[in-house]
Design an enzyme around this catalytic site. Structure first.
Site: not given
Ligand code: ATP
Length: 310
Positions: A190, A252, A254, A290
């Site tokens: 991220s 999200a 994963d 998850d």
């Molecule tokens: P986590 O650690 O909570 O699993 P992360 O930080 O690794 O998340 P995010 O960037 O939050 O990953 O989410 C991965 C992808 O999921 C994003 O690039 C987006 O495409 C989708 N996503 C995340 N949040 C949302 C949202 N609120 N609505 C729609 N799609 C989302």
């Protein structure tokens, strides 16, 4: 042979509906970044194996039964240490607090023998995260050995940085993860994790990406509801998030990885791999848990323009 092998710790996941200190209904499931990816891939019809260590207890059996029930091949070792736990407590209306019970857990006993078993039939892709190397010295050695095996076998390595502040400081994480990222073909992070994938952090994220693209074929940066970007030597691809009513953000990232890897295995162009990643991310945030809400292949078209799954 599986198309993808993932190696890591899966925990029993307890989701409390209220304040645990005064007792409250709790629902039980399983959670682990690598097994979440494995389930996402299996639901889309891919052959995937998860390798890890579980305790000789009900939670350990829940983990192997659930993964097998989802169609994931398991290469799990059972030992006397307890299966670790993650506890989510809802603090209404929206805040979720997370507690881990994973010190000296079975999953952290991962070692070189587990890697040998997992990689016995070489997959196309080995998926690892930056969580596993933080679990124990033997788990770190296992991650390094898995990358060694993959490079001998010509297996692509995908590394999701997945920084966990409960396990180590950013400086410790960088010192361990950057050398692993230096050997990965696909690096996923991220926005705020990108600096942990390179030895010398820079204030300009582009510098880190360029360093990684010295060896990696792609660097993917996830930006939550702002979507995600893929950087390659040929250029950059951005995708928007898929609009959805988000009820649980956990998982999200994963889900995105599962969707992206699925597209890669199907031989799709980069932009379509990213779109499938974003679509799975949207499915994950639209449902509690998850991985529980992740789609089967026949469900991929079920998220409509209003962001509702029909
Ligand atoms: P986590 O650690 O909570 O699993 P992360 O930080 O690794 O998340 P995010 O960037 O939050 O990953 O989410 C991965 C992808 O999921 C994003 O690039 C987006 O495409 C989708 N996503 C995340 N949040 C949302 C949202 N609120 N609505 C729609 N799609 C989302």
């Amino acid at each position: 042979a599986p198309e993808v092998v993932t190696i890591g710790e899966t925990l029993a996941s307890l989701r409390a509906s209220g304040d645990l200190r005064v007792a409250t209904p709790v629902s039980l499931s399983i959670a682990g970044a690598e097994s979440n990816v494995a389930i996402g891939l299996a639901r889309l019809g891919h052959a995937v194996r998860w390798a890890g260590v579980v305790g000789d207890d009900a939670f350990g059996r829940l983990i192997t039964r659930t993964l097998r029930g989802e169609g994931v091949q398991t290469s799990s070792r059972t030992i006397a240490s307890p299966t670790g736990m993650i506890v989510f407590t809802a603090r209404p209306p929206t805040a979720i607090t997370v507690d881990y019970h994973r010190r000296a857990s079975a999953g952290s006993a991962l070692d070189l023998a587990d890697v040998e078993a997992a990689m016995a039939d070489p997959p196309r892709i080995l998926h690892l995260t930056g969580i596993t190397p933080a679990l124990s010295p033997s788990a770190l050695a296992a991650v390094r050995a898995a990358i060694d095996r993959a490079s001998e076998q010509g297996v692509q390595v995908c590394l999701d940085v997945n920084y966990r502040s409960r396990l180590w400081s950013r400086a410790e994480a960088r010192a361990t993860i950057a050398p692993l990222a230096a050997r990965a073909d696909l690096i996923i992070a991220s926005d705020d994790e990108l600096g942990l994938a390179v030895d010398v952090p820079s204030t300009d994220p582009r510098t880190g990406i360029d360093t990684l693209l010295g060896h990696a074929t792609a660097v993917i940066v996830k930006r939550g509801s702002h979507g995600a970007a893929a950087y390659t030597r040929a250029g950059e691809v951005q995708v928007d998030a898929v609009a959805v009513s988000a009820i649980d953000p956990v998982g999200a990232g994963d889900a995105f990885v599962a969707g992206f890897l699925s597209g890669t295995l199907d031989g799709l162009p980069l932009v379509e791999c990213m779109q499938r990643g974003a679509l799975l991310g949207a499915f994950a945030v639209a449902s509690i848990g998850d991985w529980e809400g992740l789609p089967l292949r026949t469900d991929l078209g079920r998220l409509d323009e209003e962001g509702v799954i029909r």
